[in-house]
Design a protein around this motif. Sequence first.
Motif, PDB file in Angstrom:
ATOM      1  N   LEU A 127      -6.716  23.149 -44.801  1.00  0.00           N
ATOM      2  CA  LEU A 127      -7.485  23.692 -45.936  1.00  0.00           C
ATOM      3  C   LEU A 127      -8.227  24.954 -45.503  1.00  0.00           C
ATOM      4  N   LEU A 153     -14.246  14.197 -50.246  1.00  0.00           N
ATOM      5  CA  LEU A 153     -13.744  13.809 -51.562  1.00  0.00           C
ATOM      6  C   LEU A 153     -13.580  12.300 -51.609  1.00  0.00           C
ATOM      7  N   MET A 200     -17.587  23.440 -39.335  1.00  0.00           N
ATOM      8  CA  MET A 200     -17.229  22.735 -38.102  1.00  0.00           C
ATOM      9  C   MET A 200     -16.157  21.722 -38.464  1.00  0.00           C
TER      10      MET A 200
HETATM   11  C1  LIG Z   1     -10.569  17.291 -46.008  1.00  0.00           C
HETATM   12  C2  LIG Z   1     -10.551  17.101 -47.514  1.00  0.00           C
HETATM   13  C3  LIG Z   1     -11.857  17.585 -48.116  1.00  0.00           C
HETATM   14  C4  LIG Z   1      -9.403  17.964 -48.046  1.00  0.00           C
HETATM   15  O1  LIG Z   1      -9.388  17.892 -49.449  1.00  0.00           O
HETATM   16  P1  LIG Z   1      -7.973  17.742 -50.235  1.00  0.00           P
HETATM   17  O2  LIG Z   1      -8.220  17.924 -51.677  1.00  0.00           O
HETATM   18  O3  LIG Z   1      -7.331  16.489 -49.798  1.00  0.00           O
HETATM   19  O4  LIG Z   1      -7.201  18.976 -49.635  1.00  0.00           O
HETATM   20  P2  LIG Z   1      -6.171  19.901 -50.420  1.00  0.00           P
HETATM   21  O5  LIG Z   1      -5.359  19.063 -51.345  1.00  0.00           O
HETATM   22  O6  LIG Z   1      -6.937  21.042 -50.991  1.00  0.00           O
HETATM   23  O7  LIG Z   1      -5.214  20.322 -49.247  1.00  0.00           O
HETATM   24  C5  LIG Z   1      -5.631  21.062 -48.145  1.00  0.00           C
HETATM   25  C6  LIG Z   1      -4.533  21.119 -47.136  1.00  0.00           C
HETATM   26  O8  LIG Z   1      -4.452  19.882 -46.418  1.00  0.00           O
HETATM   27  C7  LIG Z   1      -3.112  19.395 -46.466  1.00  0.00           C
HETATM   28  N1  LIG Z   1      -3.182  17.968 -46.520  1.00  0.00           N
HETATM   29  C8  LIG Z   1      -3.690  17.213 -47.513  1.00  0.00           C
HETATM   30  N2  LIG Z   1      -3.597  15.908 -47.175  1.00  0.00           N
HETATM   31  C9  LIG Z   1      -3.024  15.872 -45.950  1.00  0.00           C
HETATM   32  C10 LIG Z   1      -2.685  14.816 -45.054  1.00  0.00           C
HETATM   33  N3  LIG Z   1      -2.901  13.536 -45.357  1.00  0.00           N
HETATM   34  N4  LIG Z   1      -2.116  15.132 -43.847  1.00  0.00           N
HETATM   35  C11 LIG Z   1      -1.914  16.433 -43.526  1.00  0.00           C
HETATM   36  N5  LIG Z   1      -2.223  17.469 -44.330  1.00  0.00           N
HETATM   37  C12 LIG Z   1      -2.771  17.183 -45.527  1.00  0.00           C
HETATM   38  C13 LIG Z   1      -2.522  20.005 -47.709  1.00  0.00           C
HETATM   39  O9  LIG Z   1      -1.114  20.059 -47.589  1.00  0.00           O
HETATM   40  C14 LIG Z   1      -3.160  21.357 -47.743  1.00  0.00           C
HETATM   41  O10 LIG Z   1      -2.541  22.254 -46.875  1.00  0.00           O
HETATM   42  P3  LIG Z   1      -1.427  23.271 -47.402  1.00  0.00           P
HETATM   43  O11 LIG Z   1      -1.982  23.865 -48.657  1.00  0.00           O
HETATM   44  O12 LIG Z   1      -1.295  24.212 -46.268  1.00  0.00           O
HETATM   45  O13 LIG Z   1      -0.232  22.434 -47.666  1.00  0.00           O
HETATM   46  C15 LIG Z   1     -10.306  15.618 -47.923  1.00  0.00           C
HETATM   47  O14 LIG Z   1      -9.071  15.207 -47.424  1.00  0.00           O
HETATM   48  C16 LIG Z   1     -11.389  14.675 -47.443  1.00  0.00           C
HETATM   49  O15 LIG Z   1     -12.372  14.438 -48.142  1.00  0.00           O
HETATM   50  N6  LIG Z   1     -11.199  14.102 -46.220  1.00  0.00           N
HETATM   51  C17 LIG Z   1     -12.184  13.192 -45.628  1.00  0.00           C
HETATM   52  C18 LIG Z   1     -13.466  13.926 -45.212  1.00  0.00           C
HETATM   53  C19 LIG Z   1     -13.184  15.160 -44.378  1.00  0.00           C
HETATM   54  O16 LIG Z   1     -12.354  15.160 -43.486  1.00  0.00           O
HETATM   55  N7  LIG Z   1     -13.957  16.250 -44.664  1.00  0.00           N
HETATM   56  C20 LIG Z   1     -13.815  17.535 -43.969  1.00  0.00           C
HETATM   57  C21 LIG Z   1     -14.811  17.668 -42.870  1.00  0.00           C
HETATM   58  S1  LIG Z   1     -14.575  19.194 -41.962  1.00  0.00           S
END
Ligand SMILES: CC(C)(COP(=O)(O)OP(=O)(O)OC[C@H]1O[C@@H](n2cnc3c(N)ncnc32)[C@H](O)[C@@H]1OP(=O)(O)O)[C@@H](O)C(=O)NCCC(=O)NCCS
Length: 175
Positions: free
Chosen positions: A143, A99, A132
């Motif tokens: 997530l 994202l 993965m």
């Molecule tokens: C991973 C990613 C896609 C998650 O998307 P997001 O919209 O931020 O996630 P959501 O808001 O749907 O939350 C998912 C969970 O992560 C948790 N979370 C969100 N941000 C967090 C943070 N900074 N630290 C810890 N937990 C976190 C949320 O609390 C939620 O868990 P819960 O529902 O049990 O409380 C996004 O953070 C991202 O793009 N990260 C960088 C790329 C990446 O890591 N991709 C995944 C590769 S496997």
Amino acid sequence: MCNGKIPQRGIGMEGAREPVFRSVRAEDIAEICGFPQNPMELCYIFPSASFPLMPHVLMEQIEKRRCATVMMLDGRVAGFANLYDIETGNRCFIGNLVLGPEFRGHGAGTLLVRHMMDTAAGTFSVRTIMVMCINENTPALRLYMKLGFRPLGAEPRSGPDGRPLVAIRMGRDMG
Ligand SMILES: CC(C)(COP(=O)(O)OP(=O)(O)OC[C@H]1O[C@@H](n2cnc3c(N)ncnc32)[C@H](O)[C@@H]1OP(=O)(O)O)[C@@H](O)C(=O)NCCC(=O)NCCS
């Protein structure tokens, strides 16, 4: 099935923002390349690429994979993911999930993964969806756990700084 606007199922964002999912377009590529904020984040989504992610590298990846999808929020490209290692009728992986930084932490990632799960099941009749995930990636692990993914295996990996990491293979039955 990979294309077009998909109606949501009411899991909803906080507020009125309605996500729209569509196939990636050439004009999205530069924006998506800016989503990984540092080498570690790029390692999470695309371990073989070098930071910063370059448009031609992402384009090559998209050509090798299927169902490259963007999530639009408020008319902006908010997220990206695709499918790979597809065994029709059996399983596939969701990959390159990312994202834009301002769209994180509000449930958008959950919506995008659910959409990719539906796409994989609808297009390829897969029974198991795989991902993965690097051991240090707490938001992604949470997530996936929330969506019912469970650890199935693990592989050693190296981070961009050479630090030892573990890639956890997770799966969820679509039954
Ligand atoms: C991973 C990613 C896609 C998650 O998307 P997001 O919209 O931020 O996630 P959501 O808001 O749907 O939350 C998912 C969970 O992560 C948790 N979370 C969100 N941000 C967090 C943070 N900074 N630290 C810890 N937990 C976190 C949320 O609390 C939620 O868990 P819960 O529902 O049990 O409380 C996004 O953070 C991202 O793009 N990260 C960088 C790329 C990446 O890591 N991709 C995944 C590769 S496997």
